[in-house]
Write a protein that holds these residues in place. Structure first.
Motif, PDB file in Angstrom:
ATOM      1  N   SER A   1      59.169 -47.684 -30.935  1.00 51.65           N
ATOM      2  CA  SER A   1      57.751 -48.020 -31.085  1.00 51.65           C
ATOM      3  C   SER A   1      57.123 -48.360 -29.736  1.00 51.65           C
ATOM      4  N   ALA A   2      57.916 -49.075 -28.892  1.00 51.59           N
ATOM      5  CA  ALA A   2      57.413 -49.387 -27.553  1.00 51.59           C
ATOM      6  C   ALA A   2      57.270 -48.135 -26.711  1.00 51.59           C
ATOM      7  N   ARG A   3      58.183 -47.161 -26.890  1.00 53.21           N
ATOM      8  CA  ARG A   3      58.075 -45.905 -26.162  1.00 53.21           C
ATOM      9  C   ARG A   3      56.807 -45.149 -26.546  1.00 53.21           C
ATOM     10  N   PHE A   4      56.509 -45.126 -27.845  1.00 52.73           N
ATOM     11  CA  PHE A   4      55.283 -44.464 -28.290  1.00 52.73           C
ATOM     12  C   PHE A   4      54.046 -45.136 -27.687  1.00 52.73           C
ATOM     13  N   ARG A   5      54.042 -46.471 -27.618  1.00 51.17           N
ATOM     14  CA  ARG A   5      52.903 -47.172 -27.031  1.00 51.17           C
ATOM     15  C   ARG A   5      52.784 -46.859 -25.538  1.00 51.17           C
ATOM     16  N   VAL A   6      53.911 -46.807 -24.840  1.00 49.96           N
ATOM     17  CA  VAL A   6      53.868 -46.465 -23.414  1.00 49.96           C
ATOM     18  C   VAL A   6      53.347 -45.051 -23.221  1.00 49.96           C
ATOM     19  N   GLY A   7      53.793 -44.105 -24.056  1.00 53.53           N
ATOM     20  CA  GLY A   7      53.293 -42.728 -23.953  1.00 53.53           C
ATOM     21  C   GLY A   7      51.802 -42.633 -24.191  1.00 53.53           C
ATOM     22  N   MET A   8      51.288 -43.368 -25.191  1.00 53.71           N
ATOM     23  CA  MET A   8      49.847 -43.359 -25.449  1.00 53.71           C
ATOM     24  C   MET A   8      49.080 -43.986 -24.285  1.00 53.71           C
ATOM     25  N   SER A   9      49.621 -45.064 -23.691  1.00 51.35           N
ATOM     26  CA  SER A   9      48.949 -45.702 -22.544  1.00 51.35           C
ATOM     27  C   SER A   9      48.889 -44.759 -21.341  1.00 51.35           C
ATOM     28  N   LEU A  10      50.000 -44.041 -21.084  1.00 57.19           N
ATOM     29  CA  LEU A  10      49.998 -43.089 -19.971  1.00 57.19           C
ATOM     30  C   LEU A  10      49.010 -41.952 -20.216  1.00 57.19           C
ATOM     31  N   ALA A  11      48.957 -41.461 -21.453  1.00 53.59           N
ATOM     32  CA  ALA A  11      48.007 -40.390 -21.771  1.00 53.59           C
ATOM     33  C   ALA A  11      46.565 -40.856 -21.582  1.00 53.59           C
TER      34      ALA A  11
END
Length: 633
Positions: A62-72
């Motif tokens: 879940s944290a990885r998904f949040r990091v990916g959305m923040s980078l995008a």
């Protein structure tokens, strides 16, 4: 693409991304390496935006998904227009990652210290160090010395504070010598006698303040002179030296006029009128007033002599009234107290008399002024009456011989009239060329004014261009020195010719590919043109043959069969051509599908699907663990 990937990897290594030596293509980038590269690029471009982004992926899904959305979202804020989301970083695609990294590398600031690991010049390094230290000090809040914590003593000086006290300094560049001899003397003075700047101030704390004040004064004077010269000096059509000398002459004349006007005796001040508002006049009046007061006190008047004589007699009387014998201390104090009361009464009486006299003097001065005004008005009236009486007297003297005087007056008037007419005709003769000359000179003057205005505007434009060119030259000179220093510090083992040959080879390959593509396109056009010609020729031949065979088929049975065979042959040929075209279309579709298959194989779809399934299982396990914790809680 190999060259592009090498350039991208080199740029990422320069900004601090840990790319291993075995990685030579974007295809070999892992998700962790992609996230690290993107985060470092974002931090270099916008530290505020990239400061909250982690440089590595967390362990939780879940944290990885949040990091990916923040980078995008960060990449979109920087202006990236392509499709991007968390899947771009977690389930990477070679084309998408290459496009994203190319965008970020192109956006990197070229002059940034973080974007280049090459050593710069000493001056640049020193300036950067000073700027960093100043930023660090400005980021800290200022505290009074008594409120500073021990950890702030290193960054904020615990020493005492001093007032901003300045003293005049003598600097070498501020002394301007009019001649060579004086210049040599000044140089000798500066070399042998003049103290250093830090030793000229009486206290070491005022040296910095005095230097800052001196610099600001010189800078302000330079700016004021530049503004004055651009606004007024250019309009005077003089050189700067002539303009300065004329301005200095006017200033000297003005000071002389002020001194002369202030030094003249003012009658109004003698009668109690208000003085001039000029500071210089007031100063001189005060000097003159002091001298007059001393003279008056020395010379004296009847009133002062009377008061002085009376006061002296009273003092002598008091002095004689005192006994000469030895008295007690109490009697002496009582006598002194009585004498003090008498003196105070006399002093009060004198003050009252002075006030009365001052009031009388003011009243008399006002009366004197009114009398002087009335006297002037009466003198003007008397002068007018005397002039009128003189004219009437001459008229009365002429009355006894009125006829002769009238005839003489008439002759005089006629002679005056003729003279006026003659003078008018002569004036007209001289006036016409003078008017023409005046008009021509006026026109010439207006033309010269227009020309001077035009030249003045051109001079201003040239000054602006010169100033801009000078600023650009300074910037380019600094950039040139910095580039020279960086060039000297670059490693010498890398041959520039190798890069040049490689670039030339790439350009040659591109040219060859372009020529081959052009040749294929021209062959395709020629083949299509030939096919069109043959198709048209075939249609025309069939139409002519059909018409001829159809005419003979009506008469002969064998010809009729030939006509049927001809129609069947034409139909079979059309079907064959259509089949060939369909075969070509199918082959093109097959090639497109093969390319798509290769693209999908390059996208690692199966591997991404497996990773998605693994992430899905991991998320389910995390959800199960969280649900168990909730039930236990």
């Amino acid at each position: 693409m190999e060259e592009v990937d090498k350039i991208l990897i080199h740029a990422l290594r320069q900004i601090g991304t840990e790319v291993s030596e075995g990685v030579e293509s974007v295809r070999q980038f892992s998700s962790e390496l992609i996230v690290e590269a993107v985060v470092r690029c974002v931090r270099v471009m916008d530290p505020g935006l990239g400061g909250g982004l982690p440089a590595s992926l967390p362990p939780g899904m879940s944290a990885r998904f949040r990091v990916g959305m923040s980078l995008a979202q960060a990449c979109q804020d920087l202006g990236y227009k392509g499709e991007i989301g968390y899947q771009t970083f977690l389930y990477s695609n070679e084309l998408e990652i290459r496009s994203l990294l190319m965008f970020l590398v192109e956006k990197l600031p070229r002059a940034s210290a973080e974007a280049s690991d090459q050593p710069a010049g000493k001056s640049v390094v020193l300036q950067r160090a000073i700027a960093g230290a100043i930023k660090a000090h400005l980021a800290l809040p200022w505290l009074p010395p008594n409120c500073r914590l021990p950890q702030l003593c290193k960054t904020q000086s615990p020493g005492p504070s001093y007032n901003f006290y300045i003293q005049p300094l003598s600097l070498p560049h501020s002394i301007k010598a009019p001649g060579k001899k004086h210049l040599k003397e000044v140089q000798d003075y500066q070399r042998d006698v003049l103290l250093p700047v830090t030793a000229q101030s009486s206290h070491h704390a005022s040296a910095a303040a005095s230097i800052l004040e001196q610099h600001m004064a010189e800078l302000s004077a330079s700016q004021e002179w530049e503004n004055e010269w651009n606004s007024q000096g250019l309009l005077s059509h003089l050189t700067p030296q002539e303009y300065r000398s004329r301005k200095l002459t006017r200033l000297h004349k003005r000071i002389e006029e002020q001194l002369r006007s202030a030094a003249l005796p003012c009658p109004e001040s003698a009668v109690g009128a208000p003085r001039s508002s000029s500071d210089l006049s007031e100063l001189l009046q005060s000097f003159r007033g002091t001298a007059l007061t001393n003279d008056i006190l020395t010379k004296g008047t009847h009133f002062t002599h009377t008061q002085k004589f009376t006061f002296t007699e009273q003092v002598e009387a008091v002095a004689t009234s005192l006994p000469s014998g030895r008295q007690s201390e109490g009697d002496v104090q009582a006598g002194q107290q009585g004498e003090l009361e008498v003196l105070q009464q006399q002093f009060q009486q004198l003050c009252i008399d002075v006030d009365h006299i001052t009031a009388n003097m003011k009243q008399m001065s006002v009366t004197n002024t009114q009398v002087w005004d009335e006297l002037k008005q009466r003198e003007l009236g008397n002068n007018e009456k005397e002039e009128s009486m003189r004219v009437k007297k001459k008229t009365i003297d002429l009355l006894p011989d009125a006829e002769n005087n009238l005839s003489k007056l008439q002759a005089l008037v006629e002679a005056s009239a003729k003279r006026v007419v003659n003078l008018a005709s002569q004036w007209e003769k001289h006036r016409a060329p003078l008017v023409d000359e005046h008009r021509s000179l006026k026109e010439l003057c207006s033309n010269q004014d227009m020309e001077s205005s035009r030249k003045l505007s051109e001079i201003k434009d040239l000054h602006d261009k010169i100033r801009q060119s000078a600023e650009e030259a300074k910037k380019k000179e600094g950039l040139y020195k910095q580039l020279i220093t960086e060039l000297e510090n670059l490693p010498q083992d890398v041959s520039r010719s190798a890069y040049t040959l490689r670039i030339l080879e790439i350009v040659g390959n591109i040219k060859k590919q372009k020529e081959e593509i052009t040749k294929i396109l021209s062959d395709t056009k020629d083949l299509q043109k030939e096919i069109n010609n043959l198709t048209g020729k075939l249609d025309r031949t069939f139409a002519v043959t059909d018409e001829l065979v159809f005419k003979d088929a009506k008469k002969d049975e064998s010809v009729r069969k030939s006509y049927k065979y001809l129609a069947a042959l034409h139909e079979n040929c059309s079907q064959l051509i259509q089949t060939i075209e369909d075969t070509g279309t199918i082959l093109r579709e097959i090639r497109d599908l093969e390319e798509q298959i290769e693209t999908e194989n390059g996208n690692k779809t199966l591997a991404n699907l497996e990773r998605i399934l693994d992430d899905y299982r991991a998320i389910r396990q995390e959800n199960s663990a969280l649900a168990a914790k909730v039930q236990e809680g």
